[in-house]
Design an enzyme around this catalytic site. Sequence first.
Site, PDB file in Angstrom:
ATOM      1  N   ASP A  12       0.826  -1.210   0.000  1.00 35.01           N
ATOM      2  CA  ASP A  12       0.000   0.000   0.000  1.00 35.01           C
ATOM      3  C   ASP A  12       0.857   1.257   0.000  1.00 35.01           C
ATOM      4  O   ASP A  12       1.808   1.378   0.783  1.00 35.01           O
ATOM      5  CB  ASP A  12      -0.859   0.037   1.272  1.00 35.01           C
ATOM      6  CG  ASP A  12      -2.263  -0.482   1.035  1.00 35.01           C
ATOM      7  OD1 ASP A  12      -2.735  -0.431  -0.114  1.00 35.01           O
ATOM      8  OD2 ASP A  12      -2.889  -0.918   2.015  1.00 35.01           O
TER       9      ASP A  12
ATOM     10  N   GLU B 199     -13.974  -2.274  -1.906  1.00 34.00           N
ATOM     11  CA  GLU B 199     -14.164  -2.396  -0.454  1.00 34.00           C
ATOM     12  C   GLU B 199     -15.511  -1.847  -0.025  1.00 34.00           C
ATOM     13  O   GLU B 199     -15.878  -0.721  -0.388  1.00 34.00           O
ATOM     14  CB  GLU B 199     -13.045  -1.672   0.308  1.00 34.00           C
ATOM     15  CG  GLU B 199     -13.280  -1.751   1.825  1.00 34.00           C
ATOM     16  CD  GLU B 199     -12.072  -1.444   2.688  1.00 34.00           C
ATOM     17  OE1 GLU B 199     -10.983  -1.182   2.147  1.00 34.00           O
ATOM     18  OE2 GLU B 199     -12.233  -1.479   3.920  1.00 34.00           O
TER      19      GLU B 199
END
Length: 255
Positions: free
Chosen positions: A82, A179
């Site tokens: 990330d 998500e």
Amino acid sequence: MSLSPAQLLRSRLVPPISAITAYDYPTARLSDEAGIQLILVGDSLGMVVAGNPDTTTVTLDHMVYHTEMVRRGVTNAVVVSDLPIHTYDDPDAALISASRLMAAGADAVKLEGGLGQIGKVKRLTLSGVPVCAHIGMLPQRVIEEGGYRKKGKLKEEADRLLEAACALEDAGAFAIVLESMVAEVAARITEAIEIPTIGIGAGTECDGQIRVLHDVIGGYPWFVPPFATVYGNVAEVTREAVASYVKDVGPQEVI
Ligand code: KIV
């Protein structure tokens, strides 16, 4: 014609794609040995490893350190790291930050956001850095959004998500995390684009699923997201083992 780095990575992901986060050598190695296809060095480490309330305090140095640990433990899985908040505010910054994660051993980077990230995804992809996109609930924006909320309930929002997914694919993303979004919207996106969708809290109609390791192994009992299925009981096993050790050492002397 030879494949680009993004195309090569994509060819290693075979639906249904199993993906999980890992943050250090043992969790990465154990996950890899268990046959996981993709390991994300997620900035969720700010929560489940560092004990912070959200991911917004994670820095690039943290991510480099954890990416190095994970890389040492992985032989087969694709390793994605990330980009933490404010390390990709513009395309130049994105490339400088991503290069550090790649040098630490990542095969690809992940960044959060939709249409606003197209220039950065293009820049990274053209520079040979494969990008996994991430839309829907964006943990790095949790403070400005005032909490965690399922996305895509309103038609306009659902349409925007679909538009963003198509644009991110066109910009060169090799995969996209969906998500916390309405399952029908995730299914629509999965149908509309060629690159794999990897869902978390987005229903079953994605090309794969990703979970936070601690939710899967039962390693963070103080908070378990509603969509998580807990497959292990690491917290209890740890407590019991340490309690047995304490007992073995003997009664504590009170000073
Ligand atoms: O950081 C993370 O763990 C993530 C997953 C929730 C996809 O981004």
